[in-house]
Design a protein around this motif. Sequence first.
Motif, PDB file in Angstrom:
ATOM      1  N   ALA A  28       0.850  -1.190   0.000  1.00 64.37           N
ATOM      2  CA  ALA A  28       0.000   0.000   0.000  1.00 64.37           C
ATOM      3  C   ALA A  28       0.884   1.237   0.000  1.00 64.37           C
ATOM      4  O   ALA A  28       1.851   1.330   0.773  1.00 64.37           O
ATOM      5  N   LEU A  29       0.569   2.175  -0.864  1.00 62.81           N
ATOM      6  CA  LEU A  29       1.346   3.409  -0.937  1.00 62.81           C
ATOM      7  C   LEU A  29       1.224   4.186   0.369  1.00 62.81           C
ATOM      8  O   LEU A  29       0.119   4.377   0.889  1.00 62.81           O
ATOM      9  N   ILE A  30       2.341   4.619   0.894  1.00 67.64           N
ATOM     10  CA  ILE A  30       2.372   5.504   2.052  1.00 67.64           C
ATOM     11  C   ILE A  30       2.891   6.855   1.569  1.00 67.64           C
ATOM     12  O   ILE A  30       3.976   6.931   0.990  1.00 67.64           O
ATOM     13  N   VAL A  31       2.109   7.899   1.769  1.00 64.10           N
ATOM     14  CA  VAL A  31       2.522   9.244   1.362  1.00 64.10           C
ATOM     15  C   VAL A  31       3.389   9.817   2.480  1.00 64.10           C
ATOM     16  O   VAL A  31       2.908  10.112   3.578  1.00 64.10           O
ATOM     17  N   GLU A  32       4.687   9.935   2.199  1.00 68.60           N
ATOM     18  CA  GLU A  32       5.646  10.372   3.210  1.00 68.60           C
ATOM     19  C   GLU A  32       5.810  11.885   3.182  1.00 68.60           C
ATOM     20  O   GLU A  32       5.873  12.504   2.116  1.00 68.60           O
ATOM     21  N   ASP A  33       5.902  12.472   4.387  1.00 59.28           N
ATOM     22  CA  ASP A  33       6.208  13.900   4.481  1.00 59.28           C
ATOM     23  C   ASP A  33       7.564  14.167   3.842  1.00 59.28           C
ATOM     24  O   ASP A  33       8.493  13.362   3.945  1.00 59.28           O
ATOM     25  N   GLY A  34       7.692  15.296   3.189  1.00 61.30           N
ATOM     26  CA  GLY A  34       8.963  15.693   2.607  1.00 61.30           C
ATOM     27  C   GLY A  34       9.188  15.196   1.205  1.00 61.30           C
ATOM     28  O   GLY A  34      10.176  15.569   0.574  1.00 61.30           O
ATOM     29  N   THR A  35       8.289  14.345   0.690  1.00 60.83           N
ATOM     30  CA  THR A  35       8.405  13.898  -0.697  1.00 60.83           C
ATOM     31  C   THR A  35       7.585  14.811  -1.596  1.00 60.83           C
ATOM     32  O   THR A  35       6.705  15.550  -1.142  1.00 60.83           O
ATOM     33  N   ALA A  36       7.856  14.729  -2.897  1.00 59.16           N
ATOM     34  CA  ALA A  36       7.091  15.541  -3.844  1.00 59.16           C
ATOM     35  C   ALA A  36       5.606  15.178  -3.789  1.00 59.16           C
ATOM     36  O   ALA A  36       4.738  16.060  -3.838  1.00 59.16           O
ATOM     37  N   MET A  37       5.308  13.890  -3.645  1.00 62.80           N
ATOM     38  CA  MET A  37       3.907  13.492  -3.549  1.00 62.80           C
ATOM     39  C   MET A  37       3.293  13.993  -2.251  1.00 62.80           C
ATOM     40  O   MET A  37       2.133  14.442  -2.217  1.00 62.80           O
ATOM     41  N   GLY A  38       4.046  13.944  -1.168  1.00 66.09           N
ATOM     42  CA  GLY A  38       3.548  14.457   0.104  1.00 66.09           C
ATOM     43  C   GLY A  38       3.182  15.917   0.018  1.00 66.09           C
ATOM     44  O   GLY A  38       2.147  16.357   0.545  1.00 66.09           O
ATOM     45  N   ARG A  39       4.011  16.691  -0.672  1.00 64.15           N
ATOM     46  CA  ARG A  39       3.710  18.123  -0.822  1.00 64.15           C
ATOM     47  C   ARG A  39       2.480  18.328  -1.703  1.00 64.15           C
ATOM     48  O   ARG A  39       1.644  19.206  -1.441  1.00 64.15           O
ATOM     49  N   ALA A  40       2.348  17.512  -2.760  1.00 62.33           N
ATOM     50  CA  ALA A  40       1.195  17.646  -3.658  1.00 62.33           C
ATOM     51  C   ALA A  40      -0.101  17.303  -2.934  1.00 62.33           C
ATOM     52  O   ALA A  40      -1.130  17.970  -3.120  1.00 62.33           O
ATOM     53  N   VAL A  41      -0.074  16.273  -2.092  1.00 64.48           N
ATOM     54  CA  VAL A  41      -1.268  15.913  -1.328  1.00 64.48           C
ATOM     55  C   VAL A  41      -1.597  17.003  -0.316  1.00 64.48           C
ATOM     56  O   VAL A  41      -2.761  17.390  -0.145  1.00 64.48           O
ATOM     57  N   ALA A  42      -0.576  17.541   0.346  1.00 61.10           N
ATOM     58  CA  ALA A  42      -0.811  18.597   1.336  1.00 61.10           C
ATOM     59  C   ALA A  42      -1.425  19.846   0.709  1.00 61.10           C
ATOM     60  O   ALA A  42      -2.227  20.544   1.344  1.00 61.10           O
ATOM     61  N   LYS A  43      -1.069  20.125  -0.539  1.00 64.68           N
ATOM     62  CA  LYS A  43      -1.606  21.295  -1.233  1.00 64.68           C
ATOM     63  C   LYS A  43      -2.938  21.030  -1.923  1.00 64.68           C
ATOM     64  O   LYS A  43      -3.518  21.924  -2.535  1.00 64.68           O
ATOM     65  N   GLY A  44      -3.407  19.779  -1.850  1.00 67.10           N
ATOM     66  CA  GLY A  44      -4.656  19.432  -2.495  1.00 67.10           C
ATOM     67  C   GLY A  44      -4.536  19.177  -3.988  1.00 67.10           C
ATOM     68  O   GLY A  44      -5.555  19.068  -4.679  1.00 67.10           O
ATOM     69  N   LEU A  45      -3.310  19.068  -4.493  1.00 65.38           N
ATOM     70  CA  LEU A  45      -3.116  18.807  -5.919  1.00 65.38           C
ATOM     71  C   LEU A  45      -3.350  17.339  -6.257  1.00 65.38           C
ATOM     72  O   LEU A  45      -3.648  17.000  -7.406  1.00 65.38           O
ATOM     73  N   LEU A  46      -3.195  16.471  -5.272  1.00 61.11           N
ATOM     74  CA  LEU A  46      -3.494  15.050  -5.409  1.00 61.11           C
ATOM     75  C   LEU A  46      -4.364  14.628  -4.238  1.00 61.11           C
ATOM     76  O   LEU A  46      -4.181  15.128  -3.114  1.00 61.11           O
ATOM     77  N   PRO A  47      -5.313  13.711  -4.451  1.00 57.87           N
ATOM     78  CA  PRO A  47      -6.104  13.222  -3.326  1.00 57.87           C
ATOM     79  C   PRO A  47      -5.271  12.292  -2.451  1.00 57.87           C
ATOM     80  O   PRO A  47      -4.402  11.557  -2.944  1.00 57.87           O
ATOM     81  N   ALA A  48      -5.526  12.311  -1.155  1.00 55.34           N
ATOM     82  CA  ALA A  48      -4.858  11.367  -0.264  1.00 55.34           C
ATOM     83  C   ALA A  48      -5.404   9.970  -0.514  1.00 55.34           C
ATOM     84  O   ALA A  48      -6.562   9.802  -0.902  1.00 55.34           O
ATOM     85  N   PRO A  49      -4.579   8.928  -0.337  1.00 52.81           N
ATOM     86  CA  PRO A  49      -5.088   7.560  -0.473  1.00 52.81           C
ATOM     87  C   PRO A  49      -6.276   7.316   0.450  1.00 52.81           C
ATOM     88  O   PRO A  49      -6.326   7.835   1.573  1.00 52.81           O
ATOM     89  N   ASP A  50      -7.227   6.540  -0.028  1.00 56.50           N
ATOM     90  CA  ASP A  50      -8.443   6.225   0.714  1.00 56.50           C
ATOM     91  C   ASP A  50      -8.265   4.871   1.406  1.00 56.50           C
ATOM     92  O   ASP A  50      -8.029   3.858   0.752  1.00 56.50           O
ATOM     93  N   ASP A  51      -8.372   4.853   2.745  1.00 54.14           N
ATOM     94  CA  ASP A  51      -8.112   3.626   3.494  1.00 54.14           C
ATOM     95  C   ASP A  51      -9.092   2.509   3.133  1.00 54.14           C
ATOM     96  O   ASP A  51      -8.707   1.336   3.057  1.00 54.14           O
ATOM     97  N   ASP A  52     -10.363   2.854   2.938  1.00 52.11           N
ATOM     98  CA  ASP A  52     -11.345   1.826   2.601  1.00 52.11           C
ATOM     99  C   ASP A  52     -11.061   1.227   1.223  1.00 52.11           C
ATOM    100  O   ASP A  52     -11.166   0.006   1.026  1.00 52.11           O
ATOM    101  N   LEU A  53     -10.696   2.078   0.272  1.00 49.75           N
ATOM    102  CA  LEU A  53     -10.357   1.582  -1.058  1.00 49.75           C
ATOM    103  C   LEU A  53      -9.100   0.723  -1.000  1.00 49.75           C
ATOM    104  O   LEU A  53      -9.006  -0.318  -1.665  1.00 49.75           O
TER     105      LEU A  53
END
Length: 405
Positions: free
Chosen positions: A222-247
């Motif tokens: 399962a993908l873990i969105v880590e703080d300090g990564t490019a994806m982490g910054r994109a999720v924090a800014k709302g540019l990408l949705p955070a992974p959904d635990d139920d999904l």
Amino acid sequence: MPSALPIADPAPADGLIVPSADAGGVPFGVYVHVPFCRVRCGYCDFNTYTASELRGVRRDDYAGHAVQEIRFAASVLDRSGVPRRPVSTVFFGGGTPTMLPADDLVMILRAIDDTWGILPGAEVTTEANPDSVDAESLATLRRGGFSRVSFGMQSAVPHVLTTLDRTHDPERVPLVVDAARAEGLDVSLDLIYSTPGESLDDWRRSLDAAIAYGPDHLSAYALIVEDGTAMGRAVAKGLLPAPDDDLAADMYEEADARLGAAGYSWYEVSNWARGAEHASRHNLSYWKGHDWWGVGPGAHSAVAGTRWWNVKHPAAYAARVLGGESPAAGRETLDDETRYVERVLLAARVRGELATAELRPEARGRVAGLIARGLVDGRAALSGRLDLTLRGRLLADAVVRELLD
């Protein structure tokens, strides 16, 4: 290998350790960290470097630096009074180990064999990206002693690979799998699920493709969105949705069902193999608490009750090993409480590994409740093992917390 190193005791320059009473009593493996990547994937917080980030060291020199540490390691263990043991597993991880020429990887492997001896039939694995090997390099690896290759497939769906910043063409995966098989190498595929924007149908497509390629082993993380990564910054800014635990839970269940129907059995929460002989022996050595020496920048080691980790940057690492000093940045000695906690934490994830008799009395008293809630297999418990059910695997962290509270 996460890029952030723990905070602990300073490591001595001579690297000497004080072995525990059981020093030398468990199998011994070697992990080699090759910290180079062509590009940095947006989700990754491992200790990796692109060409522009190396500063003061050349990738072409890395194999020689690794060999230097291997020679140093043998001296440390001898001077510390830790009996020499032949190597039962070797794993080259990264980064992308196959960013190095295959001959360099073989040179490092030969140094391991010359130093400790590699047991007949040992498992020797390298990770690889589908675009970082070809038939010739795979042939060189096989002739040089490698027995297994683990390809970072991640997904068969182009838009998911784009979100992950993976650059390989998904159509190349079956080509390199076939090439590896032609050389007699065992093949594992790594998959990632719950990527932002990935649907359940996307995930089914990736699973079906991976199964169709016929690997011996599959990992699904399962993908873990880590703080300090490019994806982490994109999720924090709302540019990408955070992974959904139920999904993510639905995706895990889908993986277990489809892999089971295709003849793969789970042996660890995130790993399935076509028969026990194809399980990753090196990864099992971590979960079972065996000893290993980690070679390379940021690599972790655990030998005879002492755990340590190397300095992160390749230039700092090179300076240490070329100067005859330990590359370790910090270390800790494992006490009985830490060993018990880690034994439960890791062994509970592995099918058939944790005996209920190993648990403390208060933890054994909670097993019946875990069975009643459908988290632990009742039949296995009656035979003295703590095996997670499918629901238990989805809630593995909660099960472990209950056992350790």
